[in-house]
Design a protein around this motif. Sequence first.
Motif, mmCIF file in Angstrom:
data_model
loop_
_atom_site.group_PDB
_atom_site.id
_atom_site.type_symbol
_atom_site.label_atom_id
_atom_site.label_comp_id
_atom_site.label_asym_id
_atom_site.label_seq_id
_atom_site.Cartn_x
_atom_site.Cartn_y
_atom_site.Cartn_z
ATOM 1 N N LEU A 20 0.825 -1.212 0.000
ATOM 2 C CA LEU A 20 0.000 0.000 0.000
ATOM 3 C C LEU A 20 0.858 1.261 0.000
ATOM 4 N N ALA A 21 1.881 1.260 0.822
ATOM 5 C CA ALA A 21 2.751 2.442 0.899
ATOM 6 C C ALA A 21 3.478 2.689 -0.419
ATOM 7 N N LEU A 22 3.954 1.611 -1.047
ATOM 8 C CA LEU A 22 4.650 1.776 -2.328
ATOM 9 C C LEU A 22 3.692 2.208 -3.434
ATOM 10 N N LEU A 23 2.476 1.680 -3.411
ATOM 11 C CA LEU A 23 1.479 2.092 -4.406
ATOM 12 C C LEU A 23 1.145 3.571 -4.263
ATOM 13 N N ALA A 24 0.937 4.005 -3.036
ATOM 14 C CA ALA A 24 0.567 5.405 -2.807
ATOM 15 C C ALA A 24 1.703 6.357 -3.145
ATOM 16 N N ALA A 25 2.941 5.907 -2.981
ATOM 17 C CA ALA A 25 4.083 6.805 -3.219
ATOM 18 C C ALA A 25 4.139 7.301 -4.655
ATOM 19 N N GLY A 26 3.616 6.523 -5.607
ATOM 20 C CA GLY A 26 3.653 6.943 -7.000
ATOM 21 C C GLY A 26 2.444 7.741 -7.450
ATOM 22 N N ARG A 27 1.501 7.986 -6.550
ATOM 23 C CA ARG A 27 0.293 8.724 -6.904
ATOM 24 C C ARG A 27 0.415 10.194 -6.487
ATOM 25 N N THR A 28 -0.469 11.028 -7.037
ATOM 26 C CA THR A 28 -0.454 12.457 -6.722
ATOM 27 C C THR A 28 -1.040 12.683 -5.331
ATOM 28 N N TRP A 29 -0.263 13.343 -4.480
ATOM 29 C CA TRP A 29 -0.706 13.636 -3.117
ATOM 30 C C TRP A 29 -1.229 15.065 -2.987
ATOM 31 N N ALA A 30 -0.650 15.976 -3.747
ATOM 32 C CA ALA A 30 -1.016 17.387 -3.597
ATOM 33 C C ALA A 30 -0.854 18.116 -4.933
ATOM 34 N N THR A 31 -1.647 19.150 -5.095
ATOM 35 C CA THR A 31 -1.559 20.004 -6.276
ATOM 36 C C THR A 31 -1.467 21.454 -5.808
ATOM 37 N N VAL A 32 -0.508 22.182 -6.355
ATOM 38 C CA VAL A 32 -0.285 23.581 -5.991
ATOM 39 C C VAL A 32 -0.689 24.461 -7.166
ATOM 40 N N HIS A 33 -1.592 25.398 -6.908
ATOM 41 C CA HIS A 33 -2.059 26.345 -7.927
ATOM 42 C C HIS A 33 -1.485 27.730 -7.625
ATOM 43 N N ALA A 34 -0.740 28.275 -8.572
ATOM 44 C CA ALA A 34 -0.189 29.625 -8.440
ATOM 45 C C ALA A 34 -0.866 30.511 -9.487
ATOM 46 N N ILE A 38 3.240 35.359 -12.746
ATOM 47 C CA ILE A 38 3.262 35.914 -14.101
ATOM 48 C C ILE A 38 2.480 35.015 -15.058
ATOM 49 N N THR A 39 2.715 33.741 -14.927
ATOM 50 C CA THR A 39 1.968 32.743 -15.712
ATOM 51 C C THR A 39 1.326 31.776 -14.729
ATOM 52 N N PRO A 40 0.011 31.692 -14.694
ATOM 53 C CA PRO A 40 -0.642 30.762 -13.768
ATOM 54 C C PRO A 40 -0.192 29.329 -14.033
ATOM 55 N N VAL A 41 0.185 28.652 -12.967
ATOM 56 C CA VAL A 41 0.664 27.261 -13.093
ATOM 57 C C VAL A 41 -0.039 26.401 -12.048
ATOM 58 N N ALA A 42 -0.031 25.094 -12.317
ATOM 59 C CA ALA A 42 -0.561 24.104 -11.372
ATOM 60 C C ALA A 42 0.380 22.910 -11.385
ATOM 61 N N HIS A 43 0.976 22.618 -10.255
ATOM 62 C CA HIS A 43 1.940 21.536 -10.148
ATOM 63 C C HIS A 43 1.335 20.386 -9.338
ATOM 64 N N GLN A 44 1.383 19.201 -9.918
ATOM 65 C CA GLN A 44 0.959 18.005 -9.208
ATOM 66 C C GLN A 44 2.182 17.313 -8.629
ATOM 67 N N VAL A 103 4.959 21.021 1.054
ATOM 68 C CA VAL A 103 4.370 21.019 -0.283
ATOM 69 C C VAL A 103 4.846 22.228 -1.078
ATOM 70 N N LEU A 104 4.869 23.405 -0.441
ATOM 71 C CA LEU A 104 5.322 24.617 -1.137
ATOM 72 C C LEU A 104 6.800 24.530 -1.492
ATOM 73 N N ASP A 105 7.600 23.961 -0.606
ATOM 74 C CA ASP A 105 9.031 23.815 -0.902
ATOM 75 C C ASP A 105 9.237 22.889 -2.095
ATOM 76 N N ALA A 106 8.499 21.780 -2.130
ATOM 77 C CA ALA A 106 8.647 20.841 -3.246
ATOM 78 C C ALA A 106 8.184 21.473 -4.554
#
Length: 217
Positions: A20-34, A38-44, A103-106
């Motif tokens: 379970l831990a290994l499966l979850a590690a490869g999935r998206t945990w958080a998305t950051v919307h800026a 200057i250019t709106p971005v969204a990082h998964q 999350v913000l640092d990453a």
Amino acid sequence: MTPGRERGLTALLCAAGSGLALLAAGRTWATVHAGDSITPVAHQLSGRDLGGAPGACALAGLAALAALFATSGRVRAAIGALTAAFGAGVVYASTAAVRDSRVLDAAGERSTLVSLDAHPAIDVNLWWMVSVTGGVVLAVGGLLTLVRGARWPGMSSRYDRASGRRAPAPAAAKAAAATGDAGATGDAGEEAGADASALWKSLDRGEDPTARRSGRP
């Protein structure tokens, strides 16, 4: 429940927790919307992007699972303690990975545009909870091994029992051979005794035993 079956179920717990831990590690945990940059971005960001500790602890748990079958006694109990520690490490690392600062640092490491937004939006989903669940299951398997692992059979115990059952066979064969040799020796002795008795009886009757052996009348 037999000790062998209990060991198998505990091994399944450890494997399921690590999986379970290994499966979850490869999935998206958080998305950051800026949106204010200057250019709106969204990082998964996946679990690995937020930190490799949960996956590393899960891999260590799988390695400990192999040692669970190869060891016995107090060594196995020590392996159980390590497995429980790896499970606790997965829980702690997964929880720490979804903190806003982390999350913000990453996200900032992947794009400098995120740092230009004074108030980026963070959206965290539930995959990190799947990782936490896996860590809990792994820790439970480790604790069971620590408490009850010393009673479980080792991997080579059935081979030891089988070799113990086969061990008397060579001894039995030697005993049978010795008995056969003794019987053959006894038969030879009886035949020699009979020949000597017949020789003395012929001499008493005045017969010449050499003449009979040579074929003379």
